[in-house]
Design a protein around this motif. Structure first.
Motif, short mmCIF file in Angstrom:
data_model
loop_
_atom_site.label_atom_id
_atom_site.label_comp_id
_atom_site.label_asym_id
_atom_site.label_seq_id
_atom_site.Cartn_x
_atom_site.Cartn_y
_atom_site.Cartn_z
N ILE A 61 0.86 -1.19 0.00
CA ILE A 61 0.00 0.00 0.00
C ILE A 61 0.90 1.24 0.00
N LYS A 62 0.54 2.23 -0.81
CA LYS A 62 1.31 3.48 -0.89
C LYS A 62 0.42 4.64 -0.46
N VAL A 63 0.95 5.50 0.43
CA VAL A 63 0.27 6.72 0.87
C VAL A 63 1.13 7.89 0.40
N ARG A 64 0.54 8.79 -0.42
CA ARG A 64 1.29 9.92 -0.97
C ARG A 64 0.44 11.18 -0.91
N ALA A 65 1.04 12.24 -0.35
CA ALA A 65 0.35 13.52 -0.23
C ALA A 65 0.03 14.07 -1.62
#
Length: 122
Positions: A61-65
């Motif tokens: 899973i990737k979290v990017r602003a």
């Protein structure tokens, strides 16, 4: 032969998986709100950003602003991103089972799983 399912990862668990001093919460409209603090020129600056969560592969899973307020200070965006952007593997899935989709909800990340030739024992 085949398995499907849904799991929910709470924001408390996401916060625990992030770096120290970073919190993850529901941001509304399919986004998560990530808050982190960075040191700039001897000052602590805390920023909250709305982030998009995506599936990188069958286990990550990737979290990017979406956007980082830089306040005109060179290097601030990259510094904040080192705290607020992250990727995490979902470990411990049975062999053959992978991430199919991710949806941001008020209670956490709803993760759709599926696979074939899934081994649930041994």
């Amino acid at each position: 032969a085949r398995a499907t399912g849904t799991a929910v990862v709470s924001y408390a668990d996401l916060t625990a998986a992030a770096e120290d001093g970073v919190t993850v919460a529901y941001g509304g409209d399919g986004k998560v709100k990530v808050t982190g603090t960075v040191e700039i020129l001897g000052r602590s600056i805390s920023r909250s950003v709305l982030s998009t969560v995506t599936r990188v592969d069958g286990h990550t899973i990737k979290v990017r602003a979406d956007e980082v307020p830089g306040e005109g200070i060179p290097g601030v965006e990259q510094l904040v991103r080192t705290r607020t952007d992250f990727e995490r593997d979902i470990d411990g899935l049975p062999k053959g089972l992978g991430l199919r989709k991710i949806q941001v909800t008020e209670s956490g990340l709803e993760i759709g799983l599926n696979g074939s030739d899934v081994s649930l024992t041994g």
